[in-house]
Write a protein that holds these residues in place. Sequence first.
Motif, mmCIF file in Angstrom:
data_model
loop_
_atom_site.group_PDB
_atom_site.id
_atom_site.type_symbol
_atom_site.label_atom_id
_atom_site.label_comp_id
_atom_site.label_asym_id
_atom_site.label_seq_id
_atom_site.Cartn_x
_atom_site.Cartn_y
_atom_site.Cartn_z
ATOM 1 N N MET A 145 -5.388 5.798 4.898
ATOM 2 C CA MET A 145 -6.527 6.154 4.205
ATOM 3 C C MET A 145 -6.868 7.773 3.488
ATOM 4 O O MET A 145 -7.693 7.540 3.032
ATOM 5 C CB MET A 145 -7.330 4.997 4.459
ATOM 6 N N GLN A 169 -6.890 -1.385 2.393
ATOM 7 C CA GLN A 169 -8.003 -2.189 3.248
ATOM 8 C C GLN A 169 -7.750 -3.061 3.703
ATOM 9 O O GLN A 169 -8.388 -3.861 4.436
ATOM 10 C CB GLN A 169 -9.171 -2.692 2.430
ATOM 11 N N ALA A 214 0.655 -0.969 0.158
ATOM 12 C CA ALA A 214 -0.078 0.028 -0.097
ATOM 13 C C ALA A 214 0.999 1.170 0.027
ATOM 14 O O ALA A 214 0.423 2.139 -0.292
ATOM 15 C CB ALA A 214 -0.905 -0.059 0.863
ATOM 16 N N ARG A 218 -14.658 8.609 5.262
ATOM 17 C CA ARG A 218 -13.363 8.202 6.003
ATOM 18 C C ARG A 218 -13.301 9.190 7.023
ATOM 19 O O ARG A 218 -12.981 8.906 8.036
ATOM 20 C CB ARG A 218 -11.909 8.492 5.087
ATOM 21 N N ARG A 276 -4.459 8.898 1.459
ATOM 22 C CA ARG A 276 -5.193 8.911 -0.054
ATOM 23 C C ARG A 276 -5.784 8.904 -0.538
ATOM 24 O O ARG A 276 -5.732 9.657 -2.314
ATOM 25 C CB ARG A 276 -5.090 7.139 -0.057
ATOM 26 N N ASP A 277 -7.357 8.893 0.454
ATOM 27 C CA ASP A 277 -8.216 10.187 -0.494
ATOM 28 C C ASP A 277 -8.186 11.103 -0.548
ATOM 29 O O ASP A 277 -8.411 11.819 -1.296
ATOM 30 C CB ASP A 277 -9.702 10.057 0.926
ATOM 31 N N LYS A 300 -15.445 9.735 -0.545
ATOM 32 C CA LYS A 300 -14.637 8.905 -0.108
ATOM 33 C C LYS A 300 -13.589 9.316 1.461
ATOM 34 O O LYS A 300 -14.337 8.799 2.517
ATOM 35 C CB LYS A 300 -13.653 7.865 -0.985
ATOM 36 N N GLU A 342 -5.612 2.095 -2.102
ATOM 37 C CA GLU A 342 -6.297 1.956 -1.524
ATOM 38 C C GLU A 342 -7.196 -0.023 -1.009
ATOM 39 O O GLU A 342 -7.698 -0.111 -0.033
ATOM 40 C CB GLU A 342 -7.759 2.380 -1.937
ATOM 41 N N ARG A 343 -6.602 -0.617 -2.239
ATOM 42 C CA ARG A 343 -6.519 -2.645 -1.872
ATOM 43 C C ARG A 343 -6.514 -2.028 -0.544
ATOM 44 O O ARG A 343 -7.055 -3.215 -0.083
ATOM 45 C CB ARG A 343 -6.986 -2.953 -3.258
ATOM 46 N N TYR A 364 -3.071 5.273 -6.598
ATOM 47 C CA TYR A 364 -3.998 5.405 -5.673
ATOM 48 C C TYR A 364 -5.143 4.544 -4.950
ATOM 49 O O TYR A 364 -5.594 4.106 -4.213
ATOM 50 C CB TYR A 364 -4.764 6.499 -5.073
ATOM 51 N N THR A 365 -5.534 3.761 -6.995
ATOM 52 C CA THR A 365 -6.217 3.160 -6.723
ATOM 53 C C THR A 365 -5.983 1.007 -5.851
ATOM 54 O O THR A 365 -6.573 0.936 -5.318
ATOM 55 C CB THR A 365 -6.935 2.553 -7.837
#
Length: 665
Positions: A222, A203, A186, A238, A225-226, A234, A199-200, A195-196
């Motif tokens: 997170m 999580q 991450a 968050r 990241r947003d 998002k 996020e994965r 960033y996709t």
Amino acid sequence: MKKIYSLLFIILILPLVSFSNEGKIDSQPEILFKYDKLKENQEKLRLQVEFNKAILLLEKEEYKKAIETFKVTSELLKVPSFLNIGIAYYKLGQIDNALLYLNNIYDYKEAIYSDTYSYISASYYLYLIKKERKYLETIVNITKKFKTLTEHSKRLVVDTFILLKDYELALKILETMEFPMNMKKALLHLKLKDYTKAERYLQRAKEESYNQSRTNLILWLMVYRDLKANNIQKLLDRLKELEKVKDTFKVNQEYPLKIFFNKAKYTPKEYLNFVTKFDKDRKIDFLFYFAPFVFSDKQEILYDISKGFIFNSEQNVESLEQMVKYNAKFIEIIQDDPIIRVNKMQALLKEDSNSYIYYNLALCYAQISDFHNAYKYFSKAYKLNPGNKLYSVMTLISAEKINRDIKDKEYIVQNIKSKDGMYKYFGHTIYKEYLEPKFKVVFDPLTYNQTIFYKALDYLDKLAINKITLEHPLFVEHYKDPLVYLMKSTIRREGENDYNYFARLQDKTPLNINNNFLEGPLVITKYYVDLLKAIGLFHKADLTLAGEESPSYLRTKALRELHNSNPKESLKILYSLQKKYKLEDKYTMYLIVASQLEDKKYNEALLQISLIKAILKDPGADFLTGVQLVQDLKLNSASQYFIEPYKDSLIDFKLLNFDSLLESM
């Protein structure tokens, strides 16, 4: 810091006799004949057990006891014992002792083959101590020779490439490992701006976490990241999640969220994309650059004549005389520096000024990125002459640029779409290009098709469908225009591959004789700077014009001083320009923020952002205010400031200590 010794414990505790030369204890029938050898093996077994006890002492951070034990086990397990002694001394801060043992391994070249993991581990710690690149290169060179690396060796190689800032290669090796290591993946994806995927993996790491401190860290990452992904929805969700734990939340103190000046906020590929595929903001800058100034032409005179007949013919004659005088002055003013031009145009205003005087002033403001004043005067021009569709559509576009709501917007739109009025072709074409793509233009350009403005609008139309060629009339007939010249250079030649394309751009983009790109309308300078950054030549371009003191050039000089890590000089220039020319445009004000941040004047930068917010009501200033409120965990207040995605190219935000976090994973 890497816990190499804990990994070594895992690898050693399973095959306890793996360090024996024979690899196994002899079979029972041979014991009577090999008593001495059996005693030797029992001693080896005892030392191996002692070695693993020492590893446990390291885990408990009882470094001195561990060192004493490792000195004993070094009789049998010299290289791995020396490694862990070196690590223990490193942890104790006794660097000279650490170097003694680590260098002992590094100088023993046979260990490259007999104990590869210990050798590259020693190299790794020597780098941490001495910061000499040769140790990292040693690790890379050794691991290249071995096709099958253990999981632990792979992890060390990953950490090496992280220190080398080669995040792509680190991630590539990480993907071959059996251990998930979702958190590390991450962080690497965050570094690579994917960033996709970031996020994965965040999580997944969160789902695996049973420790609240770690969960809080992941939640903070997170949020970060947003913010970086500009994903407003998002982010707001968050922040609600963060609100629930904020009373015990301390991660923001260890990894503070800070705004800063980013010299290269985007990658070269992104910068190239900015100059070859225009976003909405650049399209608007492009429009205001090529849009025509309106002299008292025939159509405008006819409109004023109609007003003259309403009042009296004498007033009409006087109006025509004023137009002639204005045109003569305007021809001189138009040749001035864009910032000076604004001041001189402002001086021409009178209470009874005609609509085209307001329109021309508005266009001058737009060309120095002062869109608030541009809207103010476009709207005045429109109100004086609502039949001029050019004035009407420019009013709508400038209002949209500054997020301004217009009460009579529907009426203006109807007026633009009508078949009556002046500048019908341009009004309809601009409206279609910028505000309503499905709108159908029914008028022919007539003689307008000979103007650079017509060709510029056609260029945008062709650009949208990827049909730009070197034969476009804008390039053929107006190649001497500085912006057109730069745009033309970015068009790929037939059969040109990536290498030849970039080589040509680097060879042909002017780096010295470039005054046309440094002191004209801001759209040219911004395009030139983005192009230089795209081809990696920004710091090699000579942005100095000897003897030049024009305000537009000085503003460019302030940008260069900022990139040269001389923010004090940048601020000196910008403050002087503001005082002399009363500049309150978005570009100048954000340049001041960037310079203050680079000059470590963080509080002053926050005040300047508040000023931008108050004067310009800019959503970017709102966003940066929200970032600061998130750092202070004022989450309910922060939420209202995240209205639009953040776009500024100078000011960025980061998590302090992010690199140390990545290196410690």
